[in-house]
Design an enzyme around this catalytic site. Structure first.
Site, PDB file in Angstrom:
ATOM      1  N   LYS A  95     130.822 -63.722 -16.853  1.00 41.60           N
ATOM      2  CA  LYS A  95     129.862 -62.683 -17.555  1.00 41.60           C
ATOM      3  C   LYS A  95     128.807 -62.520 -16.656  1.00 41.60           C
ATOM      4  O   LYS A  95     127.821 -63.343 -16.736  1.00 41.60           O
ATOM      5  CB  LYS A  95     129.563 -62.800 -18.881  1.00 41.60           C
ATOM      6  CG  LYS A  95     128.822 -61.628 -19.477  1.00 41.60           C
ATOM      7  CD  LYS A  95     128.604 -62.040 -20.980  1.00 41.60           C
ATOM      8  CE  LYS A  95     127.526 -60.555 -21.265  1.00 41.60           C
ATOM      9  NZ  LYS A  95     126.674 -61.041 -22.614  1.00 41.60           N
ATOM     10  N   GLY A 156     120.357 -59.422 -29.114  1.00 36.05           N
ATOM     11  CA  GLY A 156     119.600 -59.707 -30.532  1.00 36.05           C
ATOM     12  C   GLY A 156     118.894 -58.957 -31.263  1.00 36.05           C
ATOM     13  O   GLY A 156     118.403 -59.540 -32.178  1.00 36.05           O
ATOM     14  N   ALA A 182     126.389 -56.996 -27.270  1.00 39.35           N
ATOM     15  CA  ALA A 182     124.919 -57.075 -27.635  1.00 39.35           C
ATOM     16  C   ALA A 182     124.569 -56.103 -28.751  1.00 39.35           C
ATOM     17  O   ALA A 182     124.830 -54.679 -28.709  1.00 39.35           O
ATOM     18  CB  ALA A 182     124.145 -56.716 -26.327  1.00 39.35           C
ATOM     19  N   ASN A 204     127.124 -62.626 -30.766  1.00 41.27           N
ATOM     20  CA  ASN A 204     126.469 -63.768 -30.670  1.00 41.27           C
ATOM     21  C   ASN A 204     125.325 -64.051 -31.787  1.00 41.27           C
ATOM     22  O   ASN A 204     125.714 -64.649 -32.827  1.00 41.27           O
ATOM     23  CB  ASN A 204     125.867 -64.073 -29.417  1.00 41.27           C
ATOM     24  CG  ASN A 204     125.288 -65.483 -29.515  1.00 41.27           C
ATOM     25  OD1 ASN A 204     124.889 -65.972 -28.292  1.00 41.27           O
ATOM     26  ND2 ASN A 204     125.039 -66.234 -30.219  1.00 41.27           N
ATOM     27  N   THR A 205     124.435 -63.439 -31.770  1.00 40.77           N
ATOM     28  CA  THR A 205     123.258 -63.466 -32.772  1.00 40.77           C
ATOM     29  C   THR A 205     123.850 -63.175 -34.107  1.00 40.77           C
ATOM     30  O   THR A 205     123.079 -64.054 -35.190  1.00 40.77           O
ATOM     31  CB  THR A 205     122.144 -62.359 -32.270  1.00 40.77           C
ATOM     32  OG1 THR A 205     121.577 -62.644 -30.967  1.00 40.77           O
ATOM     33  CG2 THR A 205     120.786 -62.820 -33.184  1.00 40.77           C
TER      34      THR A 205
HETATM   35  C1  LIG Z   1     125.650 -64.524 -25.765  1.00 44.19           C
HETATM   36  C2  LIG Z   1     125.422 -63.276 -24.852  1.00 44.19           C
HETATM   37  O1  LIG Z   1     125.856 -63.122 -23.799  1.00 44.19           O
HETATM   38  C3  LIG Z   1     124.355 -62.169 -25.165  1.00 44.19           C
HETATM   39  O2  LIG Z   1     123.715 -61.974 -24.190  1.00 44.19           O
HETATM   40  C4  LIG Z   1     125.155 -61.113 -25.498  1.00 44.19           C
HETATM   41  O3  LIG Z   1     124.817 -60.063 -25.102  1.00 44.19           O
HETATM   42  C5  LIG Z   1     125.184 -60.916 -27.200  1.00 44.19           C
HETATM   43  O4  LIG Z   1     124.377 -60.179 -27.535  1.00 44.19           O
HETATM   44  P1  LIG Z   1     123.846 -60.289 -29.302  1.00 44.19           P
HETATM   45  O5  LIG Z   1     123.375 -61.578 -29.503  1.00 44.19           O
HETATM   46  O6  LIG Z   1     123.019 -59.255 -29.470  1.00 44.19           O
HETATM   47  O7  LIG Z   1     125.362 -60.183 -30.049  1.00 44.19           O
END
Ligand SMILES: CC(=O)[C@@H](O)[C@H](O)COP(=O)(O)O
Length: 256
Positions: A95, A156, A182, A204-205
């Protein structure tokens, strides 16, 4: 099934490894999400030992690793990180993430394209994190990227698909899978991306920072499946005026 480069996935939910309260919670959440592709920042991994805190449970679970170059501010740093990751983790999947600005973590389009061109030539399977810019996504595709990963909103931020109109164009034009990455802050955001025809989402977040990450991982799994099912079923279009679901006046025919 989703196919990216040489791999097929039955889950269209990709996950991250940051921000979890513990490695155990991370591992349980990823397992519950059903995710088969998991990204981790190379800067967080102890590349000397494969029994590293984060790596060990991921390797044991059999998920595919997607190292990312988060922390790189220019193409040269990202290329260096990519080579290290390939050496240390034994995968050529990457990535590509280049964000010079720590406040908004906006991806640098020029450095990203430059690095993508170089890394594809070196045999990497490149999945670039980028702006929801349809022209840039076309250039990345033409450079040989295996997928594009346009942002929904800043990393995030949990703001959802702030870029939705541009995602529509990217999805319409793309000849490689589109992974919305993201800013996806709720299962409904993930479902919206899938209903639009995105091939997958990366979250992720919203999972890691939830009060109950394991339960939230399940909620995202279901939302992604529902969104994809709705896309495949073909959503009924929107219209401005009301359209009655059944004839309004048929019962009056008796009076005529
Ligand atoms: C873990 C990762 O690769 C982050 O940079 C991704 O872009 C996820 O973004 P969020 O944390 O907003 O879900």
């Amino acid at each position: 099934m989703l196919k990216i480069a040489d791999k097929t996935f039955s889950s269209r939910l990709f996950t991250g490894t940051g921000k979890f309260s513990s490695t155990q919670v991370m591992a349980e959440s990823i397992a519950e999400s059903g995710s088969e592709l998991v990204t981790m920042a190379l800067k967080r991994v102890d590349i000397q030992k494969r029994d590293d805190d984060i790596l060990a449970p991921l390797i044991a679970s059999g998920v595919n690793l997607l190292p990312n170059t988060s922390g790189a501010k220019i193409a040269k740093e990202a290329i260096f990180a990519a080579r290290l990751a390939r050496e240390a983790l034994g995968t050529n999947w990457l990535k590509l993430e280049i964000h010079p600005d720590p406040k908004y973590l906006m991806p640098d389009p020029i450095e990203t394209l430059k690095a993508a061109e170089a890394l594809v030539k070196e045999g990497f399977v490149v999945l670039p994190y980028c702006h929801a810019d349809p022209v840039l996504c076309k250039h990345l595709e033409e450079a040989g990227c295996a997928a594009v990963m346009p942002l929904g909103a800043p990393i995030g931020s949990n703001k959802g698909l702030a870029s939705r109109d541009f995602l529509d164009i990217i999805i319409d034009q793309a000849k490689v899978p589109v992974v919305v990455d993201a800013g996806i802050g709720a299962p409904s955001h993930a479902a919206e991306a899938m209903e639009k025809g995105a091939d997958a989402v990366l979250v992720n977040t919203a999972i890691a920072a939830a009060a109950d990450p394991v339960a939230m991982a399940k909620a995202f799994k279901l939302a992604v499946e529902a969104g994809r099912m709705a896309y495949e079923a073909g959503l009924a279009g929107q219209v401005k005026q009301a359209v009655a679901s059944s004839p309004l006046t048929a019962f009056l025919d008796e009076l005529a």
